[in-house]
Structures are given as C-alpha cells and as structure tokens.
Enzyme design. Structure first.
Site, PDB file in Angstrom:
ATOM      1  N   LEU A  19       0.841  -1.196   0.000  1.00 40.67           N
ATOM      2  CA  LEU A  19       0.000   0.000   0.000  1.00 40.67           C
ATOM      3  C   LEU A  19       0.880   1.252   0.000  1.00 40.67           C
ATOM      4  O   LEU A  19       1.852   1.322   0.743  1.00 40.67           O
ATOM      5  CB  LEU A  19      -0.866   0.015   1.271  1.00 40.67           C
ATOM      6  CG  LEU A  19      -1.794  -1.177   1.450  1.00 40.67           C
ATOM      7  CD1 LEU A  19      -2.377  -1.192   2.863  1.00 40.67           C
ATOM      8  CD2 LEU A  19      -2.905  -1.121   0.406  1.00 40.67           C
ATOM      9  N   HIS A 161       0.180   7.450   9.634  1.00 43.06           N
ATOM     10  CA  HIS A 161       0.077   7.038  11.033  1.00 43.06           C
ATOM     11  C   HIS A 161       0.451   8.206  11.952  1.00 43.06           C
ATOM     12  O   HIS A 161       1.104   9.156  11.519  1.00 43.06           O
ATOM     13  CB  HIS A 161       1.049   5.884  11.317  1.00 43.06           C
ATOM     14  CG  HIS A 161       0.648   4.567  10.724  1.00 43.06           C
ATOM     15  ND1 HIS A 161       1.491   3.803   9.948  1.00 43.06           N
ATOM     16  CD2 HIS A 161      -0.514   3.861  10.818  1.00 43.06           C
ATOM     17  CE1 HIS A 161       0.877   2.687   9.586  1.00 43.06           C
ATOM     18  NE2 HIS A 161      -0.338   2.691  10.096  1.00 43.06           N
ATOM     19  N   CYS A 248       8.573   2.164  11.472  1.00 44.42           N
ATOM     20  CA  CYS A 248       7.701   1.035  11.060  1.00 44.42           C
ATOM     21  C   CYS A 248       8.441  -0.279  10.844  1.00 44.42           C
ATOM     22  O   CYS A 248       7.827  -1.334  10.867  1.00 44.42           O
ATOM     23  CB  CYS A 248       6.977   1.300   9.749  1.00 44.42           C
ATOM     24  SG  CYS A 248       6.758   2.940   9.251  1.00 44.42           S
TER      25      CYS A 248
HETATM   26  N1  GLY Z   1       2.777   0.674   3.176  1.00 42.05           N
HETATM   27  C1  GLY Z   1       2.558   0.823   4.559  1.00 42.05           C
HETATM   28  C2  GLY Z   1       1.118   0.712   4.883  1.00 42.05           C
HETATM   29  O1  GLY Z   1       0.332   1.251   4.139  1.00 42.05           O
HETATM   30  O2  GLY Z   1       0.708   0.094   5.829  1.00 42.05           O
END
Ligand code: GLY
Length: 253
Positions: A19, A161, A248
């Site tokens: 994503l 986030h 992350c």
């Molecule tokens: N690509 C990181 C996320 O969308 O969770």
C-alpha cells in the site's frame, strides 16, 4: 526505556506492490535491501539482539512489523491491522513475542496499527486514523491501563500514522510537525517542531540514547544537534516510497 531486542522482517521481492499513497516513483528492490540491511546493522550497533524474519509471501507490507504489536515491559498486545490486505501479518508475530511477553489481543470490530501508538515512558498516545479506530484505541487503552500505564487519544490529521508526524526523543521531548504543534501533552513534556518541508524527518527512532533520523534533512539535523542528541542518519528513500519510515520497520522491546 533501554531496549534489548528488535524484530524485523526482510522486505519481499513483491514489496513494491504494498500500500502506498506516495508520488515518489517506484522503489528499487536491490536498494531497498541495502537500506534495510543498514537499518538492521544500526539496531545491532545500538545493542539490540535483532530477530530477523523472512519475507511473508502474499503480504508485501509485512516488513512494517511495527504495525502488528504494541510491546511494553509487561505485555505484547497483538493488533488487528486496519488495512484488510495486512490482516494476517500479526499471526506470524504473535509466536515470536510470546517467547518474551504475556500476550493480549485487539479484537474486531477494533482495529489498531502499531504506527499509531506512541509510547512516552508510561503514557501512550493513540492516534485515531484510517487504520486505528476508536474501538481499537479503547481496547488497547484498557489493556495498557491494566498494566499501570496511562493513555490519551489524538486524531491523526496528517500522514498515514501518528508516528509519521510525532515521535518521542526521550528526555520528555517529542519531535512534531506543524500540524501537531498544538497537541496537549502531559505536564513537563516539551516539543521540538520540524520546519515546513521537513515533515518526513519527524519519523525518527530514539534507541538507547541515540536518535536514528532519515538522511537528507539538514535543518532538522541542526535542531537535534543543538538540542544535544547523538544522531545517526540512514537513507530510507525506498521505504519512503511505500509510505514507510524508520519506526515502522522494527518492533523494539
Ligand atoms: N505501506 C505501509 C502501509 O500502508 O501500511
């Protein structure tokens, strides 16, 4: 808190199909692996025993292991990730964390991504975002309270986030972007604000007395130097193209 362990996962060859909302172009796999290796080596240099997991077929975002759990000195809370395509990643993290911590879980309809949870000593900021909903925040908050922590929620009004925009540097200080400059914090906490244009640099990782920050943000580097922090810069250009960053790519505990 001093960290002794980290979990990471090698990005898979399919990582570019994860994503992302970034417009920075397609990422390069070989460069991604080089940058990820430098990241793992830095965690080791800072004294962490790194548990490196293999890529997870069918889950191109699975190297963003931070989203799958919240680990405190007392408990590992296994999340229910907010993105449907990521649900299932957490099942592979649970048996690893169960070797080190008592395990609790977030249940439907709650959803939580670890990227939305900022630990500031015993107080936790939980971001309400497209990934973390109010039910998930309340479930997590109740678990954290059970182990003697406090928490508050905050709307994530920019970035994927919460930790895309706010991070804890230690010494009761957080690094924030302008969008979060009015955030209310527990008494005694201070903020350092990154300049406009340096928003990505807010995603720093404080580990055992050193700040790891993304390379290429000299204005933020100067601010952190002047504040007296020990700093390591890492190039994370390829994970940035996938909406990821320094925090992350590992779970620290
Ligand atoms: N690509 C990181 C996320 O969308 O969770």
């Amino acid at each position: 808190m001093m960290f002794t362990h980290a979990i990471t996962r090698k990005p898979g060859t399919d990582f570019a199909s994860g994503l992302t909302s970034s417009k920075l172009g397609p990422p390069d796999y070989q460069l991604m692996i080089e940058q990820h290796t430098a990241y793992v080596n830095t965690l080791t240099l800072l004294g962490l025993a790194v548990i490196e997991l293999e890529p997870l077929p069918g889950y191109p975002d699975a190297y963003f292991v931070e989203d799958t759990a919240i680990v405190t000195p007392d408990v590992a809370v296994i999340t229910r990730p907010g993105a449907r395509s990521r649900r299932g990643e957490e099942k592979t993290i649970e048996p690893v964390l169960a070797q080190y911590r008592r395990v609790e879980r977030i249940h439907a309809p709650g959803s939580v991504d670890g990227g939305d949870v900022l630990a500031m000593e015993g107080h936790f900021l939980i971001g309400i975002s497209h990934r973390t909903n109010k039910q998930g925040a309340q479930q997590l908050g109740r678990i954290l309270e059970k182990y003697g922590n406090t928490w508050s929620s905050v709307p994530v009004k920019a970035g994927l986030h919460l930790k895309s925009s706010i991070n804890y540097l230690g010494n009761n200080t957080i690094l924030v972007t302008r969008e979060f400059s009015d955030l209310s914090l527990p008494e005694g906490y201070e903020k350092i604000m990154v300049d406009d244009g340096d928003e990505y640099a807010a995603n720093t990782l404080a580990l055992n007395g050193t700040i790891i920050m993304p390379a290429g943000f000299p204005k933020t580097r100067k601010k952190l130097d002047e504040a007296g922090y020990e700093i390591i810069e890492l190039d994370v250009s390829e994970t940035r193209k996938m909406d990821g960053g320094l925090t992350c790519m590992s779970l620290r505990f």
